[in-house]
Scaffold this motif. Structure first.
Motif, PDB file in Angstrom:
ATOM      1  N   ILE A  97       0.796  -1.094   0.212  1.00  0.00           N
ATOM      2  CA  ILE A  97       0.008   0.057   0.067  1.00  0.00           C
ATOM      3  C   ILE A  97       0.879   1.157  -0.182  1.00  0.00           C
ATOM      4  CG2 ILE A  97      -1.852  -1.120   1.238  1.00  0.00           C
ATOM      5  CD1 ILE A  97      -0.889   0.117   3.766  1.00  0.00           C
ATOM      6  N   GLY A  98       2.227   1.068   0.298  1.00  0.00           N
ATOM      7  CA  GLY A  98       2.858   2.194   0.303  1.00  0.00           C
ATOM      8  C   GLY A  98       4.516   1.760  -0.017  1.00  0.00           C
ATOM      9  N   ALA A  99       5.107   2.745  -0.645  1.00  0.00           N
ATOM     10  CA  ALA A  99       6.697   2.467  -0.854  1.00  0.00           C
ATOM     11  C   ALA A  99       7.593   3.348  -0.172  1.00  0.00           C
ATOM     12  CB  ALA A  99       6.844   2.448  -2.407  1.00  0.00           C
ATOM     13  N   ARG A 100       7.396   3.418   1.285  1.00  0.00           N
ATOM     14  CA  ARG A 100       8.067   4.303   2.074  1.00  0.00           C
ATOM     15  C   ARG A 100       9.371   3.594   2.483  1.00  0.00           C
ATOM     16  NH1 ARG A 100       2.787   4.081   3.686  1.00  0.00           N
ATOM     17  NH2 ARG A 100       1.637   6.118   3.676  1.00  0.00           N
ATOM     18  N   PRO A 101      10.706   4.463   2.399  1.00  0.00           N
ATOM     19  CA  PRO A 101      10.653   5.689   2.234  1.00  0.00           C
ATOM     20  C   PRO A 101      10.744   6.464   0.895  1.00  0.00           C
ATOM     21  CG  PRO A 101      12.814   4.892   3.194  1.00  0.00           C
ATOM     22  CD  PRO A 101      11.786   3.874   2.864  1.00  0.00           C
ATOM     23  N   ALA A 102      10.722   5.715  -0.017  1.00  0.00           N
ATOM     24  CA  ALA A 102      11.034   6.289  -1.342  1.00  0.00           C
ATOM     25  C   ALA A 102       9.993   7.356  -1.704  1.00  0.00           C
ATOM     26  CB  ALA A 102      11.080   5.017  -2.397  1.00  0.00           C
ATOM     27  N   VAL A 103       8.687   7.044  -1.351  1.00  0.00           N
ATOM     28  CA  VAL A 103       7.698   7.889  -1.898  1.00  0.00           C
ATOM     29  C   VAL A 103       6.805   8.055  -0.750  1.00  0.00           C
ATOM     30  CG1 VAL A 103       7.835   7.222  -4.244  1.00  0.00           C
ATOM     31  CG2 VAL A 103       6.131   6.108  -2.670  1.00  0.00           C
ATOM     32  N   THR A 104       6.001   9.200  -0.469  1.00  0.00           N
ATOM     33  CA  THR A 104       5.151   9.444   0.678  1.00  0.00           C
ATOM     34  C   THR A 104       3.604   9.330   0.255  1.00  0.00           C
ATOM     35  OG1 THR A 104       6.809  11.064   1.253  1.00  0.00           O
ATOM     36  CG2 THR A 104       4.535  11.132   2.034  1.00  0.00           C
ATOM     37  N   GLY A 105       2.993   8.466   0.856  1.00  0.00           N
ATOM     38  CA  GLY A 105       1.674   8.424   0.996  1.00  0.00           C
ATOM     39  C   GLY A 105       1.271   6.983   0.112  1.00  0.00           C
ATOM     40  N   LEU A 106      -0.068   6.799   0.061  1.00  0.00           N
ATOM     41  CA  LEU A 106      -0.659   5.553  -0.515  1.00  0.00           C
ATOM     42  C   LEU A 106      -0.455   5.504  -2.175  1.00  0.00           C
ATOM     43  CD1 LEU A 106      -2.773   3.630   0.722  1.00  0.00           C
ATOM     44  CD2 LEU A 106      -4.306   4.844  -0.511  1.00  0.00           C
ATOM     45  N   VAL A 107       0.096   4.296  -2.544  1.00  0.00           N
ATOM     46  CA  VAL A 107       0.490   4.158  -3.791  1.00  0.00           C
ATOM     47  C   VAL A 107      -0.769   3.701  -4.719  1.00  0.00           C
ATOM     48  CG1 VAL A 107       2.866   3.927  -3.405  1.00  0.00           C
ATOM     49  CG2 VAL A 107       1.306   2.170  -3.315  1.00  0.00           C
ATOM     50  N   SER A 108      -0.612   3.939  -5.771  1.00  0.00           N
ATOM     51  CA  SER A 108      -1.700   3.539  -6.738  1.00  0.00           C
ATOM     52  C   SER A 108      -1.958   1.860  -6.815  1.00  0.00           C
ATOM     53  CB  SER A 108      -1.223   3.533  -8.362  1.00  0.00           C
ATOM     54  OG  SER A 108      -2.162   2.861  -9.312  1.00  0.00           O
ATOM     55  N   ASP A 109      -0.802   0.979  -6.253  1.00  0.00           N
ATOM     56  CA  ASP A 109      -1.050  -0.340  -6.207  1.00  0.00           C
ATOM     57  C   ASP A 109      -1.762  -0.887  -5.123  1.00  0.00           C
ATOM     58  OD1 ASP A 109      -0.024  -2.805  -7.047  1.00  0.00           O
ATOM     59  OD2 ASP A 109       1.089  -3.170  -5.232  1.00  0.00           O
ATOM     60  N   SER A 110      -2.254   0.143  -4.143  1.00  0.00           N
ATOM     61  CA  SER A 110      -2.950  -0.169  -3.067  1.00  0.00           C
ATOM     62  C   SER A 110      -4.386  -0.723  -3.260  1.00  0.00           C
ATOM     63  CB  SER A 110      -3.063   0.955  -2.179  1.00  0.00           C
ATOM     64  OG  SER A 110      -3.788   1.920  -2.727  1.00  0.00           O
ATOM     65  N   ASP A 111      -4.914  -0.529  -4.316  1.00  0.00           N
ATOM     66  CA  ASP A 111      -6.400  -0.648  -4.744  1.00  0.00           C
ATOM     67  C   ASP A 111      -6.950  -1.923  -4.335  1.00  0.00           C
ATOM     68  OD1 ASP A 111      -6.774   1.834  -5.878  1.00  0.00           O
ATOM     69  OD2 ASP A 111      -6.573   1.180  -7.966  1.00  0.00           O
ATOM     70  N   GLY A 112      -6.289  -3.143  -4.425  1.00  0.00           N
ATOM     71  CA  GLY A 112      -6.812  -4.162  -4.149  1.00  0.00           C
ATOM     72  C   GLY A 112      -7.184  -4.540  -2.418  1.00  0.00           C
ATOM     73  N   ALA A 113      -6.047  -3.861  -1.767  1.00  0.00           N
ATOM     74  CA  ALA A 113      -6.500  -3.828  -0.228  1.00  0.00           C
ATOM     75  C   ALA A 113      -7.627  -2.853  -0.016  1.00  0.00           C
ATOM     76  CB  ALA A 113      -5.217  -3.255   0.386  1.00  0.00           C
ATOM     77  N   VAL A 114      -7.420  -1.658  -0.598  1.00  0.00           N
ATOM     78  CA  VAL A 114      -8.758  -0.763  -0.252  1.00  0.00           C
ATOM     79  C   VAL A 114     -10.174  -1.441  -0.753  1.00  0.00           C
ATOM     80  CG1 VAL A 114      -9.939   1.360  -1.415  1.00  0.00           C
ATOM     81  CG2 VAL A 114      -7.367   1.171  -0.863  1.00  0.00           C
ATOM     82  N   VAL A 115     -10.322  -2.051  -1.836  1.00  0.00           N
ATOM     83  CA  VAL A 115     -11.492  -2.394  -2.235  1.00  0.00           C
ATOM     84  C   VAL A 115     -11.728  -3.805  -1.342  1.00  0.00           C
ATOM     85  CG1 VAL A 115     -12.625  -3.726  -4.107  1.00  0.00           C
ATOM     86  CG2 VAL A 115     -11.329  -1.978  -4.943  1.00  0.00           C
ATOM     87  N   ALA A 116     -10.840  -4.587  -1.065  1.00  0.00           N
ATOM     88  CA  ALA A 116     -11.166  -5.732  -0.312  1.00  0.00           C
ATOM     89  C   ALA A 116     -11.699  -5.323   1.193  1.00  0.00           C
ATOM     90  CB  ALA A 116      -9.948  -6.501  -0.018  1.00  0.00           C
ATOM     91  N   ILE A 117     -11.111  -4.402   1.770  1.00  0.00           N
ATOM     92  CA  ILE A 117     -11.553  -3.830   2.906  1.00  0.00           C
ATOM     93  C   ILE A 117     -12.899  -3.036   3.222  1.00  0.00           C
ATOM     94  CG2 ILE A 117     -10.971  -2.226   4.935  1.00  0.00           C
ATOM     95  CD1 ILE A 117      -7.842  -3.242   4.442  1.00  0.00           C
ATOM     96  N   ALA A 118     -13.155  -2.473   1.848  1.00  0.00           N
ATOM     97  CA  ALA A 118     -14.257  -1.535   1.850  1.00  0.00           C
ATOM     98  C   ALA A 118     -15.308  -2.483   1.549  1.00  0.00           C
ATOM     99  CB  ALA A 118     -14.088  -0.672   0.638  1.00  0.00           C
ATOM    100  N   VAL A 119     -15.200  -3.609   0.824  1.00  0.00           N
ATOM    101  CA  VAL A 119     -16.307  -4.620   0.842  1.00  0.00           C
ATOM    102  C   VAL A 119     -16.567  -5.291   2.128  1.00  0.00           C
ATOM    103  CG1 VAL A 119     -16.600  -7.147  -0.219  1.00  0.00           C
ATOM    104  CG2 VAL A 119     -15.703  -5.361  -1.713  1.00  0.00           C
ATOM    105  N   ALA A 120     -15.759  -5.513   2.932  1.00  0.00           N
ATOM    106  CA  ALA A 120     -15.966  -6.068   4.410  1.00  0.00           C
ATOM    107  C   ALA A 120     -16.566  -5.106   5.224  1.00  0.00           C
ATOM    108  CB  ALA A 120     -14.494  -6.216   5.066  1.00  0.00           C
ATOM    109  N   PHE A 121     -16.495  -3.683   5.076  1.00  0.00           N
ATOM    110  CA  PHE A 121     -17.263  -2.630   5.841  1.00  0.00           C
ATOM    111  C   PHE A 121     -18.535  -2.628   5.456  1.00  0.00           C
ATOM    112  CE2 PHE A 121     -12.978  -0.145   6.849  1.00  0.00           C
ATOM    113  CZ  PHE A 121     -12.994  -0.509   8.289  1.00  0.00           C
ATOM    114  N   LYS A 122     -18.661  -2.705   3.950  1.00  0.00           N
ATOM    115  CA  LYS A 122     -20.162  -2.712   3.529  1.00  0.00           C
ATOM    116  C   LYS A 122     -20.917  -3.840   3.983  1.00  0.00           C
ATOM    117  CE  LYS A 122     -23.339  -0.506   1.215  1.00  0.00           C
ATOM    118  NZ  LYS A 122     -24.160   0.370   1.564  1.00  0.00           N
TER     119      LYS A 122
END
Length: 306
Positions: free
Chosen positions: A71-96
């Motif tokens: 979900i991140g490539a710290r310390p090379a870049v700061t913040g949520l990376v594009s690659d995080s979508d799989g985790a974002v959607v999976a966790i959002a599905v669980a919440f919903k």
């Protein structure tokens, strides 16, 4: 949309852990969450196993794999990376799903969700743009991400680093099963069109895309890697872009697209648990086996090169 935004905000922290995510999930409703930490040679991630119980224990159980390198490539870049979508959607599905259950809408079948939380993953070169690197070998990742009790699997992954789908949104792959690529079910195309309000997008695959990463061949990304670790049918749910976007780029995650992917997964879960949606035609599958035999060797690394 609320659950998609909540998942994005939860994962955007540099200090997020698997246990922190698990705590939020447990507080949100009825679920069984297990966190497994894997750490070796300076690399680490925390796998999440989330089980949302259905009304009927005998109903087919859908698996949703949130596939990503990190979900991140710290310390090379700061913040949520594009690659995080799989985790974002999976966790959002669980919440919903838990929000739905709390309001009386319990799905027929149990939904099994797997993903991992890695805010400090590495990157790797690939054409046309660099991608995120999984913290451990893919076969080892799949041992934690694929549950043998999943009767069918939706694998959700960022798929923006290519020129195969030149449109922003969500695209579906053909069904991968034991080395075969099978047609996309018409019902899934209908569902994607309904939840997106647009014509359904599809992502073309090559044979090597459904083979293991460790064979060293080119893969569009890791979207279809769950197919190497199961006999169950796997459909890729790819979040796409009109331009080619590096997996390690930040500022890319889009709540609208994550919401479309989340709602698609939930609609599939409803129909699959009811027995109203099949991932493949069993008669055609049997005919393929009779005519051409098994292609399960494509789930292995195959023969060693000379």
């Amino acid at each position: 949309m609320k659950q998609a935004i909540d998942a994005i905000e939860l994962l955007s922290s540099a200090h997020v852990t698997g246990e922190a995510v698990a705590g939020r999930l447990r507080a949100a409703g009825r679920c069984d969450v297990t966190v497994t930490r894997l750490e070796r040679d300076g690399a680490a991630t925390e796998f999440l196993s989330i089980v949302i119980p259905g009304a009927d224990d005998s109903a087919p159980q859908l698996g949703i794999v949130g596939r990503l390198g990190g979900i991140g490539a710290r310390p090379a870049v700061t913040g949520l990376v594009s690659d995080s979508d799989g985790a974002v959607v999976a966790i959002a599905v669980a919440f919903k799903l838990m929000a739905m259950a709390a309001q009386g809408d319990v799905l027929p079948g149990t939904v099994r969700i797997r993903t991992h939380i890695c805010p400090r993953a590495g990157t790797r070169p690939q054409q046309p743009v660099p991608m995120m690197r999984s913290p451990f070998p893919m076969r080892e990742m799949m041992a934690h991400e694929v549950d043998p009790r999943m009767d069918a699997i939706l694998s959700v992954d960022t798929t923006r680093g290519n020129r195969l789908v030149n449109q922003r949104g969500v695209a579906l792959t053909p069904v991968a099963k034991q080395g075969y690529l099978l047609r996309i079910p018409e019902t899934m195309l209908d569902l994607l069109g309904w939840v997106s309000g647009e014509l359904p997008l599809t992502l073309p695959l090559t044979t090597q895309d459904i083979t293991p990463y460790e064979n060293g061949l080119w893969h569009v990304n890791s979207l279809m890697q769950p197919a190497i670790a199961t006999d169950a049918p796997v459909v890729g749910v790819a979040l796409t872009a009109q331009t080619t976007v590096p997996g390690c780029a930040t500022g890319v995650t889009n709540a609208v697209d994550a919401d479309v992917a989340m709602r698609f997964c939930i609609e599939v879960a409803k129909l699959y648990g009811q027995g109203a949606l099949k991932f493949y035609d069993e008669a055609e599958w049997a005919a393929l086996q009779r005519r051409y035999g098994s292609l399960a060797h494509l789930q292995t690394v195959g023969n060693a090169p000379d």
